[in-house]
Design an enzyme around this catalytic site. Structure first.
Site, mmCIF file in Angstrom:
data_model
loop_
_atom_site.group_PDB
_atom_site.id
_atom_site.type_symbol
_atom_site.label_atom_id
_atom_site.label_comp_id
_atom_site.label_asym_id
_atom_site.label_seq_id
_atom_site.Cartn_x
_atom_site.Cartn_y
_atom_site.Cartn_z
ATOM 1 N N SER A 18 34.364 43.174 35.758
ATOM 2 C CA SER A 18 34.516 42.295 35.311
ATOM 3 C C SER A 18 32.480 41.900 34.662
ATOM 4 C CB SER A 18 33.964 40.902 36.541
ATOM 5 O OG SER A 18 34.026 39.861 35.640
ATOM 6 N N ASP A 54 45.861 37.778 35.723
ATOM 7 C CA ASP A 54 44.305 36.733 36.037
ATOM 8 C C ASP A 54 43.597 36.023 35.806
ATOM 9 O OD1 ASP A 54 41.300 37.554 35.345
ATOM 10 O OD2 ASP A 54 40.851 39.198 35.416
ATOM 11 N N HIS A 57 41.933 38.267 39.716
ATOM 12 C CA HIS A 57 40.916 39.048 39.463
ATOM 13 C C HIS A 57 39.955 39.146 40.521
ATOM 14 C CE1 HIS A 57 37.476 39.458 36.068
ATOM 15 N NE2 HIS A 57 36.863 38.731 37.497
#
Lengths: 276, 276
Positions: A146, A222, A254
């Protein structure tokens, strides 16, 4: 540098250490996994940069990376994601301030004095690591999740020759076009968007690319896909004919369940480059 | 249907057969590899569609696919790429006419009477195959190279539920925006570009995608990259969150050396879907 803990793990050693950082002007904590091979010779090093809200600890305990690092004979470094402490600026939002350093050097008030994560991760911490531990500076790879995937990609492309391989899990791929990016760059770097461009993986890919292989995994379920913008980076990679793979993984979100599922592939990918 | 040849290969049988085709109005030849398992039960089938200038024979002798198909227990069908013969229209250019059917049904003079490769590959040939050979119609995958990758992707997306998996080697990914596409679509389909859209993998990906996994390999040193436009399809895949992987392979060109290098991965990819 102070040892917080050292635990035997997968035949190697998982350590946690704290040191006083000049770059960030506060104490910084990191996790370092050394495989058994480090007892006799310097080993290759894979950087793992974490995402929003994470400390050095999240990936260290949840990503399942040590098993594969031990199998491949590579070390893993887990830095923190921001400066921390009572004297360090913060914000009520989870995505700004402590835990959200975004791997940049802040120039704006109130962030500038401490939020120098770019310098910390690319200069101060590597100098400390290669001085204090049996690590081979000539064999480094870098990955992240991320915000940390953003960090890994932008750092890898900004230091040609330093990293042999770069990978990312669900990276913030085009932050200058995302609310995960525009908000933080405005706060840390100011409103001049030309200062943001060196911190956008898609723009760096269009401009220069990476002189080695890239592996990117993205979960198709996600919950943050609209903020991550994988399509922009995928197009830029293929337009540049960048050596690498972009994988969209059906059903994955995610979380660290996604990261840990594909960690074996990523460690193996880096090991192939580091032991080539 | 007439047997041209049958050769034992990798424990199975590589056959070549000719039949009179209604769709194309001429004799058509195809290669079919049956693994050993087909002696007792119907087996899954993977289609391999070939590229410009190829007959049924090129991939059959140069792609190295039979070894992996035998190991996985899947059959391989290698159709020809166009109608052929003295009564069939042709063109001096290698990329139009015989050997360049582009997997469409021509509507324009002089191509219309014979150039019906869409109908041939999606209707007539499958009916013949599932009637004559021990093949499991419920388990099909499709792949192809260059023009054949274009065919595989467009056919897979146009028949939801028919194919469990689709892959491609260096596909013509966005033919409505390429000289490999605009020239042929104009000749075969006429100047109304709305009739071209169903034969463009990138446009189909934007519109509907594929209900299964996709694997695409592209050589980074492919001499035809500007005609193939991988970046357009990669962006569309990630924008749609399409289950799949797009890989840019450093140093590989457009040849069968590239195809054969990654054939093991592609057959394994299809087998995973077909034996799931």
């Amino acid at each position: 540098m102070k040892t917080i803990s050292e635990n035997r793990a997968f035949g190697g050693m998982q350590g946690v250490y704290t040191h006083s950082s000049e770059a960030t002007g506060c104490d910084m904590t990191f996790g370092l996994f050394l495989p058994e091979e480090a007892e006799s010779d310097p080993v290759p090093l894979v950087w793992y940069l974490s995402g929003l809200t994470c400390t050095h600890e999240n990936a260290m305990v949840k990503a399942g990376a040590q098993k594969w690092a031990a199998a491949e004979g590579v070390a893993l470094i887990f830095p923190d994601t921001s400066p921390r402490g009572e004297g360090v600026a913060n914000h009520a939002d989870y995505d700004l301030g402590q835990g959200a350093g975004f791997y940049v050097n802040a120039t704006e008030t109130p962030w500038a004095p401490h939020f120098k994560m770019w310098d910390y991760v690319t200069d101060e911490l590597p100098r400390l690591l290669f001085n204090a531990f049996p690590l081979d500076e000539g064999r480094q790879g870098i990955t992240g999740h991320s915000m940390g995937g953003h960090g890994a990609l932008t750092i890898a492309m900004s230091f040609p020759g330093r990293f042999r391989s770069v990978s990312a899990f669900a990276p913030i791929a085009n932050p200058t076009q995302s609310d995960w990016g525009r908000k933080q760059f405005t706060a840390y770097l100011g409103e001049d968007e030309t200062k943001w461009a060196p911190h956008d993986a898609t723009l760096l890919m269009r401009k220069r690319g990476f002189d080695g292989p890239i592996l990117i995994d993205q979960g198709a379920s996600d919950q943050f896909l609209d903020l991550l913008k994988p399509e922009a980076l995928a197009e830029a990679m293929m337009q540049r004919r960048q050596n690498g793979a972009f994988r969209m993984q059906k059903g994955y979100d995610h979380s660290y369940f996604f990261v840990s599922t594909f960690m074996e592939d990523h460690i193996g990918f880096h090991a192939s480059a580091l032991y080539a």
